[in-house]
Design a protein around this motif. Structure first.
Motif, PDB file in Angstrom:
ATOM      1  N   SER A 197     -36.083 -20.696  35.469  1.00 24.16           N
ATOM      2  CA  SER A 197     -36.111 -22.143  35.665  1.00 24.16           C
ATOM      3  C   SER A 197     -36.499 -22.878  34.389  1.00 24.16           C
ATOM      4  CB  SER A 197     -37.089 -22.502  36.790  1.00 24.16           C
ATOM      5  OG  SER A 197     -38.439 -22.332  36.370  1.00 24.16           O
ATOM      6  N   LEU A 198     -37.105 -22.153  33.427  1.00 26.89           N
ATOM      7  CA  LEU A 198     -37.519 -22.756  32.159  1.00 26.89           C
ATOM      8  C   LEU A 198     -36.580 -22.405  31.012  1.00 26.89           C
ATOM      9  CD1 LEU A 198     -41.329 -21.856  32.325  1.00 26.89           C
ATOM     10  CD2 LEU A 198     -40.259 -23.998  33.031  1.00 26.89           C
ATOM     11  N   ALA A 199     -35.514 -21.666  31.306  1.00 26.15           N
ATOM     12  CA  ALA A 199     -34.689 -21.066  30.250  1.00 26.15           C
ATOM     13  C   ALA A 199     -34.103 -22.071  29.275  1.00 26.15           C
ATOM     14  CB  ALA A 199     -33.571 -20.239  30.879  1.00 26.15           C
ATOM     15  N   HIS A 200     -33.932 -23.318  29.682  1.00 33.48           N
ATOM     16  CA  HIS A 200     -33.321 -24.318  28.803  1.00 33.48           C
ATOM     17  C   HIS A 200     -34.356 -25.251  28.185  1.00 33.48           C
ATOM     18  CE1 HIS A 200     -29.367 -22.996  30.073  1.00 33.48           C
ATOM     19  NE2 HIS A 200     -29.738 -23.106  31.338  1.00 33.48           N
ATOM     20  N   ASP A 201     -35.607 -24.873  28.271  1.00 33.48           N
ATOM     21  CA  ASP A 201     -36.674 -25.708  27.704  1.00 33.48           C
ATOM     22  C   ASP A 201     -37.565 -24.841  26.822  1.00 33.48           C
ATOM     23  OD1 ASP A 201     -38.873 -27.317  27.155  1.00 33.48           O
ATOM     24  OD2 ASP A 201     -38.780 -28.329  29.097  1.00 33.48           O
ATOM     25  N   PRO A 202     -37.241 -24.712  25.528  1.00 32.12           N
ATOM     26  CA  PRO A 202     -38.003 -23.836  24.634  1.00 32.12           C
ATOM     27  C   PRO A 202     -39.498 -24.154  24.569  1.00 32.12           C
ATOM     28  CG  PRO A 202     -35.942 -24.485  23.600  1.00 32.12           C
ATOM     29  CD  PRO A 202     -36.079 -25.301  24.847  1.00 32.12           C
ATOM     30  N   GLU A 203     -39.842 -25.425  24.665  1.00 27.68           N
ATOM     31  CA  GLU A 203     -41.262 -25.778  24.595  1.00 27.68           C
ATOM     32  C   GLU A 203     -42.014 -25.253  25.801  1.00 27.68           C
ATOM     33  OE1 GLU A 203     -42.000 -29.872  23.847  1.00 27.68           O
ATOM     34  OE2 GLU A 203     -40.859 -29.921  21.968  1.00 27.68           O
ATOM     35  N   PHE A 229     -44.966 -18.206  27.701  1.00 27.90           N
ATOM     36  CA  PHE A 229     -45.124 -16.900  27.062  1.00 27.90           C
ATOM     37  C   PHE A 229     -46.424 -16.736  26.286  1.00 27.90           C
ATOM     38  CE2 PHE A 229     -40.349 -16.263  27.216  1.00 27.90           C
ATOM     39  CZ  PHE A 229     -40.429 -15.176  28.076  1.00 27.90           C
ATOM     40  N   LEU A 230     -47.038 -17.822  25.886  1.00 28.15           N
ATOM     41  CA  LEU A 230     -48.222 -17.700  25.034  1.00 28.15           C
ATOM     42  C   LEU A 230     -49.303 -16.816  25.644  1.00 28.15           C
ATOM     43  CD1 LEU A 230     -49.216 -18.589  22.275  1.00 28.15           C
ATOM     44  CD2 LEU A 230     -50.306 -20.555  23.360  1.00 28.15           C
ATOM     45  N   PRO A 231     -49.639 -16.943  26.939  1.00 29.02           N
ATOM     46  CA  PRO A 231     -50.666 -16.063  27.515  1.00 29.02           C
ATOM     47  C   PRO A 231     -50.165 -14.688  27.944  1.00 29.02           C
ATOM     48  CG  PRO A 231     -49.978 -17.664  29.152  1.00 29.02           C
ATOM     49  CD  PRO A 231     -49.252 -18.013  27.884  1.00 29.02           C
ATOM     50  N   LEU A 232     -48.850 -14.442  27.852  1.00 25.37           N
ATOM     51  CA  LEU A 232     -48.326 -13.133  28.250  1.00 25.37           C
ATOM     52  C   LEU A 232     -48.887 -12.048  27.340  1.00 25.37           C
ATOM     53  CD1 LEU A 232     -46.246 -11.256  29.748  1.00 25.37           C
ATOM     54  CD2 LEU A 232     -44.656 -11.808  27.878  1.00 25.37           C
ATOM     55  N   VAL A 251     -35.095 -15.055  25.489  1.00 24.72           N
ATOM     56  CA  VAL A 251     -34.591 -15.699  26.703  1.00 24.72           C
ATOM     57  C   VAL A 251     -33.463 -16.666  26.376  1.00 24.72           C
ATOM     58  CG1 VAL A 251     -35.186 -17.250  28.614  1.00 24.72           C
ATOM     59  CG2 VAL A 251     -36.767 -15.434  27.930  1.00 24.72           C
ATOM     60  N   THR A 252     -33.677 -17.533  25.379  1.00 25.78           N
ATOM     61  CA  THR A 252     -32.704 -18.583  25.095  1.00 25.78           C
ATOM     62  C   THR A 252     -31.424 -18.052  24.451  1.00 25.78           C
ATOM     63  OG1 THR A 252     -33.767 -19.046  22.956  1.00 25.78           O
ATOM     64  CG2 THR A 252     -34.486 -20.350  24.862  1.00 25.78           C
ATOM     65  N   HIS A 253     -31.525 -16.976  23.656  1.00 24.97           N
ATOM     66  CA  HIS A 253     -30.359 -16.467  22.947  1.00 24.97           C
ATOM     67  C   HIS A 253     -29.822 -15.144  23.510  1.00 24.97           C
ATOM     68  CE1 HIS A 253     -31.809 -19.432  20.099  1.00 24.97           C
ATOM     69  NE2 HIS A 253     -30.711 -19.304  19.389  1.00 24.97           N
ATOM     70  N   TYR A 299     -37.695 -11.318  32.994  1.00 31.22           N
ATOM     71  CA  TYR A 299     -39.082 -10.903  32.870  1.00 31.22           C
ATOM     72  C   TYR A 299     -39.245  -9.387  32.900  1.00 31.22           C
ATOM     73  CZ  TYR A 299     -44.017 -10.193  33.737  1.00 31.22           C
ATOM     74  OH  TYR A 299     -45.314  -9.752  33.645  1.00 31.22           O
ATOM     75  N   SER A 300     -38.525  -8.706  33.775  1.00 29.19           N
ATOM     76  CA  SER A 300     -38.707  -7.256  33.882  1.00 29.19           C
ATOM     77  C   SER A 300     -38.320  -6.562  32.579  1.00 29.19           C
ATOM     78  CB  SER A 300     -37.886  -6.692  35.046  1.00 29.19           C
ATOM     79  OG  SER A 300     -36.501  -6.945  34.853  1.00 29.19           O
ATOM     80  N   GLU A 301     -37.282  -7.067  31.903  1.00 32.19           N
ATOM     81  CA  GLU A 301     -36.882  -6.476  30.613  1.00 32.19           C
ATOM     82  C   GLU A 301     -37.926  -6.734  29.544  1.00 32.19           C
ATOM     83  OE1 GLU A 301     -32.056  -7.042  30.896  1.00 32.19           O
ATOM     84  OE2 GLU A 301     -33.358  -8.797  30.926  1.00 32.19           O
ATOM     85  N   LEU A 302     -38.475  -7.926  29.525  1.00 32.46           N
ATOM     86  CA  LEU A 302     -39.504  -8.259  28.541  1.00 32.46           C
ATOM     87  C   LEU A 302     -40.789  -7.481  28.798  1.00 32.46           C
ATOM     88  CD1 LEU A 302     -38.850 -12.090  28.405  1.00 32.46           C
ATOM     89  CD2 LEU A 302     -38.308 -10.427  26.622  1.00 32.46           C
ATOM     90  N   LYS A 303     -41.118  -7.298  30.074  1.00 38.32           N
ATOM     91  CA  LYS A 303     -42.300  -6.515  30.423  1.00 38.32           C
ATOM     92  C   LYS A 303     -42.133  -5.068  29.981  1.00 38.32           C
ATOM     93  CE  LYS A 303     -45.134  -5.229  34.465  1.00 38.32           C
ATOM     94  NZ  LYS A 303     -45.269  -5.389  35.935  1.00 38.32           N
ATOM     95  N   ARG A 304     -40.942  -4.529  30.142  1.00 41.63           N
ATOM     96  CA  ARG A 304     -40.667  -3.163  29.686  1.00 41.63           C
ATOM     97  C   ARG A 304     -40.844  -3.066  28.162  1.00 41.63           C
ATOM     98  NH1 ARG A 304     -38.099   1.569  30.955  1.00 41.63           N
ATOM     99  NH2 ARG A 304     -37.973   0.902  33.124  1.00 41.63           N
TER     100      ARG A 304
END
Length: 564
Positions: A75-81, A87-90, A478-480, A485-490
């Protein structure tokens, strides 16, 4: 109702593919055909008798949490900010493929140069020692003159750079030379503190930094023993190794660096206030080093550096392995590429015979090439076909940095299979590859690697020069690259799994983050007060302890996101 709305959206978006957590429309029922679950239309009056059906999984279910977070992420994919804020606390695990000199923020470099009384040459924009003569002016002026400060930032980084791929590469590598005078030995502690602080603020828990670690002294000395026309054979190399190691400068440099590494780390932690009541976030970040040889020098120089790196790793627990730095398209890099891979093979096999010591790990940048960067000759273009393979097969690389030209490698399908089977990790530097190689979106092989089961992590490369941090790389993924999330978590888990920290893995199967070892199987993930068996296992493996800590951090992050 908040959770009900979320699970409804998961179904609408096609994320809840098993229909767990889905509120079914009033004229829908669940049917099974050939083992598959699907929704089918039924008469409204039938459903009205049965009312609305809800299959609600527990929030403790890992897959359910990941689906909810993936929904929010998309839902945030088109809003980089907003993505950056998300992602900052991830927890991001380990920071790999990080060049120490290139990762210091440019503003820090300018401030240190001014404080140390250095000059800036307005002709070539290189920091110089005083007195300031000719085109050189005191760098202190940049602290007051905004235009001068901005110009130095642009010359020492890729900010607002415009030009061809060749010009971008030249500008990038020239930047390291331009601010080299700032990064004197007395600023190593400051540099380390700056990098750890940035890592901590971006929720890294561990970093491995690439640095020469005084290896240039041994590289120069190697010229006494290795002549350009020497046979490049195993027998000759082993003899030259003994000669290099017997040189008084060699042992002196190893001892000096081993002692200073401890002082550098301790000094950085003092600067960060790690023993005070208000510690910097960088205090929570562990650090180790990889000794990087300079591939722009001749093969004898590089061999001398690696001989030194192997011995340094044997004597200092802070040094875990070796690598390479410098432009891959440099004429010396191309001319001596296979000779250097052969030398690594010789040193690697020699080290393998020594079962009493920890192994020296190998991470190599390879495949950071495009046709425009190599000579437009048959021999020049041939380099696009084998660098990654030879790094893996001859150089014994456990991690490959960049790997962008994998599709140009001979029999790339077999190479990808081999990398997957060997567990060779790719350090994907998305911003670096976009800026320097033009590789972004579909032209970048990130999704190809993932699709072939090759482990991948995100990395910053030279974060200071590129004006980024690791959180920016997650946003770009995400944007490019359209990752979920599951891929990034891996990837986060893979960063620690494939780190060079010593000890066994927390996971029963490499690359399958499903079952932890039996010793910790009954403990909550990341528990600080675990069972006696789990505590014993974690105490015996620094890597597993870091993985255990990461699992607790991920669980806390996911719980926070799900509850929002």
């Amino acid at each position: 109702m908040k959770n009900i709305r979320k699970t409804s959206w998961l179904c609408v978006m096609g994320i809840g593919l098993t229909l767990q957590g889905c509120i079914l429309p009033v004229n829908t029922k669940v049917v099974k055909t050939r083992g598959a679950t699907r929704m089918a239309q039924v008469p409204v009056e039938t459903v009205q008798k049965q009312h609305t059906r809800l299959i609600s999984p527990s929030k403790d279910d890992a897959r359910y949490r990941e689906m909810l977070i993936d929904w929010k992420l998309r839902s945030l994919a088109h809003d980089p900010e907003q993505l950056r804020e998300f992602f900052l606390p991830l927890p991001k695990g380990a920071g790999l493929h990080m060049d120490l000199a290139g990762s210091v923020s440019t503003e820090r470099l300018i401030a240190w140069g001014a404080a140390d009384g250095l000059c800036i040459n307005r002709k070539n924009w290189t920091a110089e020692s005083p007195p300031c003569q000719g085109k050189a002016v005191p760098m202190q002026e940049a602290m007051a003159e905004r235009a001068l400060h901005r110009k130095i930032v642009q010359e020492w980084s890729m900010e607002h750079f415009q030009g061809s791929r060749q010009e971008a590469q030249q500008h990038f590598w020239d930047a390291l030379d331009k601010f080299d005078a700032v990064l004197s030995k007395k600023r190593l502690v400051d540099s380390l503190a700056d990098i750890l602080s940035i890592a901590g603020k971006n929720t890294h828990s561990y970093v491995e930094l690439l640095h020469g670690l005084n290896s240039d002294q041994v590289g120069k000395r190697a010229a006494r023993y290795i002549q350009p026309d020497d046979p490049w054979t195993e027998t000759v190399l082993l003899k030259r190794r003994q000669q290099i190691m017997a040189d008084p400068l060699f042992q002196k440099t190893v001892a000096h660096t081993t002692a200073n590494l401890k002082k550098w780390v301790a000094g950085a932690r003092d600067l960060l206030g790690c023993k005070t009541g208000n510690p910097d976030p960088g205090c929570a970040v562990e650090v180790r080093f990889l000794m990087s040889a300079n591939r722009t020098r001749d093969r004898g120089y590089v061999f001398g550096q690696w001989v030194y790196g192997y011995e340094l790793a044997r004597q200092s627990p802070l040094v875990l392995g070796i690598g390479l730095m410098g432009p891959e398209e440099h004429e010396n890099s191309l001319a001596y590429y296979d000779d250097e891979m052969f030398a690594l093979d010789v040193l690697h096999r020699l080290k393998q015979a020594d079962t009493q010591q920890q192994p020296v790990r190998i991470a190599l940048p390879a495949g950071e090439l495009i046709p425009e960067l190599v000579p437009d000759t048959l021999e020049g273009q041939w380099h696009l076909k084998f660098h990654i393979r030879h790094a893996v097969e001859m150089g014994h690389a456990e991690r490959v940095g960049h790997g962008c030209d994998v599709l140009g490698e001979e029999d790339h399908t077999e190479l990808l299979t081999r990398m997957r089977e060997r567990g060779v990790l790719v350090e994907a530097c998305l911003t670096s590859n976009a800026v320097l190689l033009g590789k972004t979106g579909r032209s970048h092989p990130l999704n190809l690697y993932l699709g072939q089961g090759v482990p991948v992590v995100l990395a910053t490369d030279h974060a200071g020069i590129l004006r980024i941090d690791i959180t920016d790389e997650f946003v770009r993924a995400v944007t490019h690259q359209h990752l979920g999330y599951s891929e990034l978590k891996r990837m986060v888990r893979a960063s620690v799994e494939h780190s060079f920290l010593p000890g066994a893995s927390l996971w029963q199967e490499e690359g399958r983050y499903e079952r932890v070892v039996n010793a910790c199987a009954q403990d909550p993930a990341g528990a600080t007060h675990g069972s006696a068996s789990c505590n014993r296992f974690l105490q015996g493996s620094r890597r597993a302890a870091m993985q255990w800590k990461l699992e607790g951090q991920l669980a806390a992050f996911e719980e926070q996101v799900v509850e929002q």
